[in-house]
Design a protein around this motif. Structure first.
Motif, PDB file in Angstrom:
ATOM      1  N   GLU A 147       6.262  -5.521  -0.202  1.00  0.00           N
ATOM      2  CA  GLU A 147       5.803  -4.210   0.243  1.00  0.00           C
ATOM      3  C   GLU A 147       4.958  -3.523  -0.828  1.00  0.00           C
ATOM      4  O   GLU A 147       3.959  -2.861  -0.516  1.00  0.00           O
ATOM      5  N   ASN A 175      -8.725   4.410  15.429  1.00  0.00           N
ATOM      6  CA  ASN A 175      -7.599   3.602  15.903  1.00  0.00           C
ATOM      7  C   ASN A 175      -6.249   4.255  15.573  1.00  0.00           C
ATOM      8  O   ASN A 175      -5.336   4.296  16.401  1.00  0.00           O
ATOM      9  N   TRP A 176      -6.129   4.842  14.366  1.00  0.00           N
ATOM     10  CA  TRP A 176      -4.864   5.487  13.997  1.00  0.00           C
ATOM     11  C   TRP A 176      -4.637   6.756  14.813  1.00  0.00           C
ATOM     12  O   TRP A 176      -3.496   7.066  15.164  1.00  0.00           O
ATOM     13  N   PHE A 183       4.966 -13.024  11.250  1.00  0.00           N
ATOM     14  CA  PHE A 183       3.947 -13.394  12.212  1.00  0.00           C
ATOM     15  C   PHE A 183       3.731 -12.260  13.197  1.00  0.00           C
ATOM     16  O   PHE A 183       4.691 -11.741  13.763  1.00  0.00           O
ATOM     17  N   VAL A 184       2.489 -11.848  13.376  1.00  0.00           N
ATOM     18  CA  VAL A 184       2.189 -10.778  14.328  1.00  0.00           C
ATOM     19  C   VAL A 184       1.554 -11.362  15.586  1.00  0.00           C
ATOM     20  O   VAL A 184       2.042 -11.176  16.685  1.00  0.00           O
ATOM     21  N   TYR A 195     -11.128   2.295  12.022  1.00  0.00           N
ATOM     22  CA  TYR A 195      -9.669   2.243  11.912  1.00  0.00           C
ATOM     23  C   TYR A 195      -9.061   3.651  11.978  1.00  0.00           C
ATOM     24  O   TYR A 195      -7.968   3.822  12.491  1.00  0.00           O
ATOM     25  N   TRP A 197       1.622  -5.161  -0.736  1.00  0.00           N
ATOM     26  CA  TRP A 197       0.864  -4.686   0.427  1.00  0.00           C
ATOM     27  C   TRP A 197       0.276  -3.300   0.125  1.00  0.00           C
ATOM     28  O   TRP A 197      -0.907  -3.040   0.372  1.00  0.00           O
ATOM     29  N   PHE A 236       2.617   5.898  16.524  1.00  0.00           N
ATOM     30  CA  PHE A 236       2.479   5.143  15.285  1.00  0.00           C
ATOM     31  C   PHE A 236       1.815   6.009  14.222  1.00  0.00           C
ATOM     32  O   PHE A 236       0.776   6.612  14.461  1.00  0.00           O
ATOM     33  N   HIS A 286       6.548   2.472   1.046  1.00  0.00           N
ATOM     34  CA  HIS A 286       7.552   2.619   2.107  1.00  0.00           C
ATOM     35  C   HIS A 286       8.919   2.062   1.702  1.00  0.00           C
ATOM     36  O   HIS A 286       9.949   2.685   1.898  1.00  0.00           O
ATOM     37  N   VAL A 287       8.917   0.846   1.162  1.00  0.00           N
ATOM     38  CA  VAL A 287      10.169   0.157   0.830  1.00  0.00           C
ATOM     39  C   VAL A 287       9.989  -0.552  -0.512  1.00  0.00           C
ATOM     40  O   VAL A 287       8.930  -1.127  -0.762  1.00  0.00           O
ATOM     41  N   ARG A 347      -3.541   5.506  18.166  1.00  0.00           N
ATOM     42  CA  ARG A 347      -2.173   4.979  18.105  1.00  0.00           C
ATOM     43  C   ARG A 347      -1.136   6.088  17.941  1.00  0.00           C
ATOM     44  O   ARG A 347      -0.010   5.957  18.416  1.00  0.00           O
ATOM     45  N   THR A 353      10.227  -3.430  -2.111  1.00  0.00           N
ATOM     46  CA  THR A 353      10.341  -4.886  -2.185  1.00  0.00           C
ATOM     47  C   THR A 353       9.025  -5.383  -2.781  1.00  0.00           C
ATOM     48  O   THR A 353       8.023  -4.675  -2.742  1.00  0.00           O
ATOM     49  N   ASN A 412      -4.199 -12.070  14.525  1.00  0.00           N
ATOM     50  CA  ASN A 412      -4.002 -11.559  13.169  1.00  0.00           C
ATOM     51  C   ASN A 412      -4.041 -12.673  12.132  1.00  0.00           C
ATOM     52  O   ASN A 412      -4.690 -12.553  11.109  1.00  0.00           O
ATOM     53  N   TYR A 419      -2.291 -10.433   2.385  1.00  0.00           N
ATOM     54  CA  TYR A 419      -2.066 -11.475   3.382  1.00  0.00           C
ATOM     55  C   TYR A 419      -1.083 -12.550   2.941  1.00  0.00           C
ATOM     56  O   TYR A 419      -0.948 -13.583   3.590  1.00  0.00           O
TER      57      TYR A 419
END
Lengths: 211, 10
Positions: free
Chosen positions: A117, A165-166, A55-56, A162, A120, A175, A111-112, A169, A114, A60, A48
């Motif tokens: 990331e 949910n995936w 901002f989402v 979840y 996360w 997604f 994924h990336v 989605r 940084t 959130n 977080y």
């Protein structure tokens, strides 16, 4: 946002509040793994940090702040206010065995490249296994208080919801995030044994005790 | 610029 995600979040919120309530009401953190709570606090903190960068939605952001506050509050209660009730002899799982592999994996499958990331991703991997010290503690003491069982059930249900949910989605918005999906499946599998005991014992009014 | 992943779940 869909119904599975909302129920998952509410289940997660309920779990966190149940734990705080239990500790506050009984003035004791007996049976609760401080190591699992520490891991969750690391998870929320690493994940977080994006409160400051992206901002989402108000929903959130508010939830992130609640999770962060509650997890630091839980640590405060466990390691400061009610420290004498903390059962550290039974909380002997070595958390570096979870933190180091999660960190290494977050540099390999990400994924990336940084800092944000990788943090996360680390939080996703660490969350998947963060419950292990708690489950280890329950297996060592051979029992769990009923409210602790409710806490674990709500916490385990959250990631299971979840997964629904995936799936939802994937069909509705294409997604697909394999990192969270694979970690979420691992996380849910870890609870399966507990779910079985919860349904066969706690829901029938019995205390959760291992044979 | 630097790629930023936007994660919209909790």
């Amino acid at each position: 946002m869909n119904i599975f995600r909302l129920c998952g979040d509410l289940s997660h919120l309920l779990a966190i509040l149940l734990l705080l309530f239990k500790i506050w009401k009984t003035r004791s953190c007996a049976g609760i793994s401080g190591k699992t709570q520490l891991l969750f606090t690391i998870v929320y903190t690493a994940r977080y940090l994006d409160l400051f960068t992206s901002f989402v939605s108000v929903y959130n952001s508010v939830m992130k702040i609640v999770f962060l506050t509650a997890s630091y509050g839980t640590l405060y209660l466990m390691f400061y206010k009610f420290k004498p009730t903390y059962d550290h002899n039974h909380d002997s799982f070595r958390i570096l065995y979870l933190i180091v592999p999660a960190l290494v994996l977050s540099f390999i499958i990400v994924h990336v490249y940084t800092v944000m990331e990788i943090l996360w991703t680390f939080s996703i991997y660490l969350e998947a296994v963060a419950i292990m010290p708690q489950l280890f503690m329950v297996s060592r003491t051979g029992e769990a208080e009923t409210i602790t069982s409710h806490y674990l059930f709500a916490l385990g249900s959250y990631r299971a919801l979840y997964i629904l949910n995936w799936i939802y989605r994937y069909y509705t918005e294409d997604f697909l995030d394999w990192i969270t999906i694979m970690a979420g499946i691992v996380q849910t599998i870890l609870y399966c044994d507990f779910f079985y005991l919860y349904i066969t014992k706690v829901l029938k009014g019995k205390r959760l005790s291992l044979p | 610029g630097e790629a930023i992943m936007k994660h919209d779940e909790l």
